[in-house]
Write an enzyme that holds these catalytic residues in place. Structure first.
Site, PDB file in Angstrom:
ATOM      1  N   TYR A 178      -1.414  -0.531  10.459  1.00 26.96           N
ATOM      2  CA  TYR A 178      -1.732  -1.114   9.080  1.00 26.96           C
ATOM      3  C   TYR A 178      -0.791  -0.441   8.270  1.00 26.96           C
ATOM      4  O   TYR A 178      -0.206  -1.026   7.475  1.00 26.96           O
ATOM      5  CB  TYR A 178      -3.063  -0.201   8.549  1.00 26.96           C
TER       6      TYR A 178
ATOM      7  N   SER B 172       0.812  -1.076   0.040  1.00 31.53           N
ATOM      8  CA  SER B 172      -0.023   0.126   0.027  1.00 31.53           C
ATOM      9  C   SER B 172       0.998   1.236   0.022  1.00 31.53           C
ATOM     10  O   SER B 172       2.015   1.161   0.533  1.00 31.53           O
ATOM     11  CB  SER B 172      -1.043  -0.046   1.244  1.00 31.53           C
TER      12      SER B 172
HETATM   13  N1  LIG Z   1      -8.972  -0.787  -1.010  1.00 31.25           N
HETATM   14  C1  LIG Z   1      -7.730   0.104  -0.936  1.00 31.25           C
HETATM   15  O1  LIG Z   1      -7.837   1.083  -0.821  1.00 31.25           O
HETATM   16  C2  LIG Z   1      -6.486  -0.627  -0.673  1.00 31.25           C
HETATM   17  C3  LIG Z   1      -5.338   0.408  -0.970  1.00 31.25           C
HETATM   18  C4  LIG Z   1      -4.153  -0.168  -0.667  1.00 31.25           C
HETATM   19  C5  LIG Z   1      -3.940  -1.664  -0.475  1.00 31.25           C
HETATM   20  N2  LIG Z   1      -5.003  -2.573  -0.271  1.00 31.25           N
HETATM   21  C6  LIG Z   1      -4.872  -3.818   0.166  1.00 31.25           C
HETATM   22  O2  LIG Z   1      -5.073  -4.585  -0.846  1.00 31.25           O
HETATM   23  C7  LIG Z   1      -5.473  -5.872  -0.314  1.00 31.25           C
HETATM   24  C8  LIG Z   1      -7.132  -6.151  -0.705  1.00 31.25           C
HETATM   25  O3  LIG Z   1      -7.598  -5.242  -0.495  1.00 31.25           O
HETATM   26  P1  LIG Z   1      -9.428  -4.932  -0.940  1.00 31.25           P
HETATM   27  O4  LIG Z   1      -9.498  -3.460  -1.030  1.00 31.25           O
HETATM   28  O5  LIG Z   1      -9.573  -5.870  -2.105  1.00 31.25           O
HETATM   29  O6  LIG Z   1     -10.005  -5.328   0.429  1.00 31.25           O
HETATM   30  P2  LIG Z   1     -11.495  -6.369   0.687  1.00 31.25           P
HETATM   31  O7  LIG Z   1     -12.456  -6.182  -0.431  1.00 31.25           O
HETATM   32  O8  LIG Z   1     -11.668  -6.058   2.072  1.00 31.25           O
HETATM   33  O9  LIG Z   1     -10.910  -7.606   0.596  1.00 31.25           O
HETATM   34  C9  LIG Z   1     -10.099  -8.398   1.544  1.00 31.25           C
HETATM   35  C10 LIG Z   1      -9.937  -9.796   1.232  1.00 31.25           C
HETATM   36  O10 LIG Z   1      -9.051 -10.290   2.276  1.00 31.25           O
HETATM   37  C11 LIG Z   1      -9.577 -11.579   2.737  1.00 31.25           C
HETATM   38  N3  LIG Z   1      -9.350 -11.845   3.872  1.00 31.25           N
HETATM   39  C12 LIG Z   1      -9.285 -10.879   5.104  1.00 31.25           C
HETATM   40  N4  LIG Z   1      -8.707 -11.464   6.281  1.00 31.25           N
HETATM   41  C13 LIG Z   1      -8.435 -12.676   6.030  1.00 31.25           C
HETATM   42  C14 LIG Z   1      -7.818 -13.909   6.601  1.00 31.25           C
HETATM   43  N5  LIG Z   1      -7.596 -13.651   8.012  1.00 31.25           N
HETATM   44  N6  LIG Z   1      -7.613 -15.140   5.935  1.00 31.25           N
HETATM   45  C15 LIG Z   1      -8.191 -15.040   4.892  1.00 31.25           C
HETATM   46  N7  LIG Z   1      -8.445 -13.978   3.852  1.00 31.25           N
HETATM   47  C16 LIG Z   1      -8.843 -12.950   4.499  1.00 31.25           C
HETATM   48  C17 LIG Z   1     -11.141 -11.367   2.695  1.00 31.25           C
HETATM   49  O11 LIG Z   1     -11.787 -12.601   2.467  1.00 31.25           O
HETATM   50  P3  LIG Z   1     -12.828 -13.203   3.752  1.00 31.25           P
HETATM   51  O12 LIG Z   1     -13.218 -12.284   4.612  1.00 31.25           O
HETATM   52  O13 LIG Z   1     -13.823 -14.016   3.303  1.00 31.25           O
HETATM   53  O14 LIG Z   1     -11.744 -13.993   4.422  1.00 31.25           O
HETATM   54  C18 LIG Z   1     -11.222 -10.360   1.283  1.00 31.25           C
HETATM   55  O15 LIG Z   1     -11.533 -11.527   0.298  1.00 31.25           O
HETATM   56  C19 LIG Z   1      -5.348  -5.728   1.280  1.00 31.25           C
HETATM   57  O16 LIG Z   1      -4.070  -6.323   1.520  1.00 31.25           O
HETATM   58  C20 LIG Z   1      -5.293  -4.434   1.230  1.00 31.25           C
HETATM   59  O17 LIG Z   1      -4.700  -4.096   2.554  1.00 31.25           O
HETATM   60  C21 LIG Z   1      -6.208  -2.021  -0.607  1.00 31.25           C
END
Ligand SMILES: NC(=O)c1ccc[n+]([C@@H]2O[C@H](COP(=O)([O-])OP(=O)(O)OC[C@H]3O[C@@H](n4cnc5c(N)ncnc54)[C@H](OP(=O)(O)O)[C@@H]3O)[C@@H](O)[C@H]2O)c1
Length: 251
Positions: free
Chosen positions: A150, A137
């Site tokens: 985070y 990130s």
């Molecule tokens: N969206 C943003 O603004 C942003 C920006 C920078 C980086 N990121 C990073 O990108 C990645 C994906 O983010 P996103 O925006 O797609 O978030 P999201 O829509 O909340 O998806 C997160 C995913 O991670 C899974 N997850 C969470 N805890 C878990 C666990 N203990 N075991 C297995 N799976 C788990 C969730 O599935 P389940 O709940 O079904 O397990 C879900 O599929 C993350 O690492 C986040 O930090 C996001």
């Protein structure tokens, strides 16, 4: 031979879009997350020969082991690991934050990611081929109030992937850290604000933020580079997001 990818966090957001894109790119994809029914419906929409739904809680190492042991023989050779599962919890100052939230982020974003990587790397080294893409990130580089653990976890992810490259010198294994800024259309902020969907929605108003498809395209581009090319890091933001001045608070 069809390549196999394993994508964590495939039940929502980036992970789900990455699975779709990798299937389009010709991969067979192991889709991992805790919510199995979401993985099952992804698999039935894309084809069960293309997507293997695998329930896995990355924050518990025994569950990672159990999930990997359950993989059918013909899904065990993993060419591409996409370490995407992760979360932010809360936006409170460090002196007010919930410590159990910090532990959840550390267990998921750091310990889960490193454990899974440690389990899958030996087979890549043995074959002298493979690729690891991690989701960091901009918060891993740029501090902001409330990012405390985070941001620190994503700084770990960045340095871990760069250090992997150092350890993998002399092999053909590639490692990339993708570092997104503000992205909308995922569950990220709904999770961060613990179900306060209105607050989550407000964050993106008028921002024209990055989408999951933008990140999936980035993964696809990284993975399709020629074998001699390693993309170390990619920082990606919406045009609307940029840098602020360093604030000075005066008496
Ligand atoms: N969206 C943003 O603004 C942003 C920006 C920078 C980086 N990121 C990073 O990108 C990645 C994906 O983010 P996103 O925006 O797609 O978030 P999201 O829509 O909340 O998806 C997160 C995913 O991670 C899974 N997850 C969470 N805890 C878990 C666990 N203990 N075991 C297995 N799976 C788990 C969730 O599935 P389940 O709940 O079904 O397990 C879900 O599929 C993350 O690492 C986040 O930090 C996001």
């Amino acid at each position: 031979m069809t390549k196999i990818a394993l994508v964590t966090g495939a039940s929502a957001g980036f992970g789900q879009a990455i699975v779709r894109q990798l299937v389009t790119d010709g991969y067979k994809v192991i889709a991992c997350a805790r919510r199995f029914e979401k993985l099952q419906s992804l698999a039935s929409s894309l084809g069960s020969d293309k997507v293997y739904p695998l329930q896995m809680d990355v924050s518990v190492s025994d569950k990672i082991d159990a999930a990997l042991e359950n993989l059918p023989q013909d899904w065990q050779k993993i060419d591409l690991l996409v370490n995407n599962a992760g979360l932010a919890l809360g936006l409170d100052k460090a002196y007010e934050a919930d410590f159990s939230d910090w532990l959840t982020m550390i267990n998921t974003n750091i310990i889960g990611l490193t454990y899974l990587t440690r389990q899958l790397l030996p087979q890549m080294v043995k074959r002298n081929s493979g690729m690891i893409i991690t989701l960091g990130s901009t918060a891993g580089t740029i501090p902001y109030p409330g990012a405390n653990v985070y941001g620190a976890s994503k700084a770990f992810v960045k340095q871990f992937s760069l250090n992997l490259r150092a350890d993998l010198a002399g092999t053909k294994i590639r490692v990339t850290n993708i570092e997104p800024g503000l992205c909308e259309g995922t569950e990220f902020s709904n999770v961060r604000f613990k179900g306060d969907d209105e607050r989550a929605e407000k964050l993106y108003e008028g921002a024209h933020a990055i989408t999951s498809e933008d990140i999936a395209n980035t993964v696809s581009w990284v993975a399709s580079q020629p074998e001699h090319v390693n993309i170390n890091r990619i920082e990606i933001m919406p045009v609307s997001q940029t840098f602020g001045p360093q604030p000075v608070y005066r008496d």
